[in-house]
Design an enzyme around this catalytic site. Structure first.
Site, PDB file in Angstrom:
ATOM      1  N   GLY A 128       0.717  -1.287  -0.465  1.00  0.00           N
ATOM      2  CA  GLY A 128       0.149  -0.094  -0.272  1.00  0.00           C
ATOM      3  C   GLY A 128       0.644   1.223   0.328  1.00  0.00           C
ATOM      4  O   GLY A 128       0.188   2.381   0.159  1.00  0.00           O
ATOM      5  N   HIS A 139       9.571   6.873   3.365  1.00  0.00           N
ATOM      6  CA  HIS A 139       9.596   7.848   4.784  1.00  0.00           C
ATOM      7  C   HIS A 139       8.928   6.920   5.688  1.00  0.00           C
ATOM      8  O   HIS A 139       8.244   4.881   5.136  1.00  0.00           O
ATOM      9  CB  HIS A 139       7.710   8.123   4.405  1.00  0.00           C
ATOM     10  CG  HIS A 139       7.046   6.978   3.919  1.00  0.00           C
ATOM     11  ND1 HIS A 139       6.868   6.656   1.874  1.00  0.00           N
ATOM     12  CD2 HIS A 139       5.775   6.517   4.187  1.00  0.00           C
ATOM     13  CE1 HIS A 139       5.554   6.504   2.055  1.00  0.00           C
ATOM     14  NE2 HIS A 139       5.201   7.145   3.067  1.00  0.00           N
TER      15      HIS A 139
HETATM   16  P1  5GP Z   1       2.234   5.232   2.704  1.00  0.00           P
HETATM   17  O1  5GP Z   1       0.794   4.476   1.767  1.00  0.00           O
HETATM   18  O2  5GP Z   1       2.744   5.431   1.198  1.00  0.00           O
HETATM   19  O3  5GP Z   1       2.922   4.007   3.457  1.00  0.00           O
HETATM   20  O4  5GP Z   1       2.406   6.730   3.105  1.00  0.00           O
HETATM   21  C1  5GP Z   1       1.625   7.602   2.948  1.00  0.00           C
HETATM   22  C2  5GP Z   1       1.859   8.766   4.231  1.00  0.00           C
HETATM   23  O5  5GP Z   1       1.792   9.877   4.239  1.00  0.00           O
HETATM   24  C3  5GP Z   1       0.289   8.710   3.977  1.00  0.00           C
HETATM   25  O6  5GP Z   1       0.171   7.856   5.172  1.00  0.00           O
HETATM   26  C4  5GP Z   1      -0.751  10.035   4.201  1.00  0.00           C
HETATM   27  O7  5GP Z   1      -1.346  10.177   4.757  1.00  0.00           O
HETATM   28  C5  5GP Z   1       0.744  10.634   4.256  1.00  0.00           C
HETATM   29  N1  5GP Z   1       0.947  12.104   2.690  1.00  0.00           N
HETATM   30  C6  5GP Z   1       0.362  12.036   2.176  1.00  0.00           C
HETATM   31  N2  5GP Z   1       0.576  13.303   1.046  1.00  0.00           N
HETATM   32  C7  5GP Z   1       1.051  13.816   2.096  1.00  0.00           C
HETATM   33  C8  5GP Z   1       1.284  15.646   2.757  1.00  0.00           C
HETATM   34  O8  5GP Z   1       0.891  16.009   1.142  1.00  0.00           O
HETATM   35  N3  5GP Z   1       1.429  15.416   3.814  1.00  0.00           N
HETATM   36  C9  5GP Z   1       1.673  14.952   4.885  1.00  0.00           C
HETATM   37  N4  5GP Z   1       1.491  16.272   5.585  1.00  0.00           N
HETATM   38  N5  5GP Z   1       1.244  13.693   4.830  1.00  0.00           N
HETATM   39  C10 5GP Z   1       1.011  13.026   3.690  1.00  0.00           C
END
Ligand code: 5GP
Ligand code: ZN
Length: 112
Positions: free
Chosen positions: A91, A98
């Site tokens: 996901g 990150h």
């Molecule tokens: P992934 O799904 O890739 O593991 O996590 C991406 C995370 O980045 C998600 O939890 C989402 O809420 C966060 N996210 C996406 N876009 C932004 C943004 O523009 N600002 C912040 N602070 N978080 C973001």
């Protein structure tokens, strides 16, 4: 490159910053999944955990040092979870490495 976390690291998109140094940035997740939910990213673009190599892994060690410091400062005595989603099945929605740091609620027995 059209990468949202590169833009956040460059200050082109605002974030709720927790910590910053030359190598890394920590900021609150925009859509928190727990009472405490922040992200720690390298400022240089690494697509995911799959792209960690001997040439760029020093920043990953540094990220974990920063996580240890921040979680101590935030007094997360009951514990916390560090997660990195890598690829489609996990996901991963932002293709810039990150580490999620989650705390403030019971995080087990679920792994996610
Ligand atoms: P992934 O799904 O890739 O593991 O996590 C991406 C995370 O980045 C998600 O939890 C989402 O809420 C966060 N996210 C996406 N876009 C932004 C943004 O523009 N600002 C912040 N602070 N978080 C973001
Ligand atoms: Zn990036």
């Amino acid at each position: 490159m059209d990468c949202i976390f590169c833009k956040i690291a460059a200050g082109e998109i605002p974030c709720k910053k927790l910590y910053e140094d030359e190598q890394v940035l920590a900021f609150h997740d925009i859509d928190p999944k727990a009472p405490v939910h922040f992200l720690v990213i390298p400022k240089t673009h690494i697509g995911s955990a799959s792209e960690i190599t001997s040439g760029n892994s020093a920043v990953v060690a540094h990220i974990f040092e920063v996580i240890a410091k921040l979680t101590a400062q935030l007094d997360l005595k009951n514990g916390y979870r560090v997660v990195t989603n890598c690829g489609k099945d996990a996901g991963q929605s932002v293709e810039h490495l990150h580490f999620h740091v989650l705390a403030g609620r019971l995080l087990y027995p679920d792994m996610a």
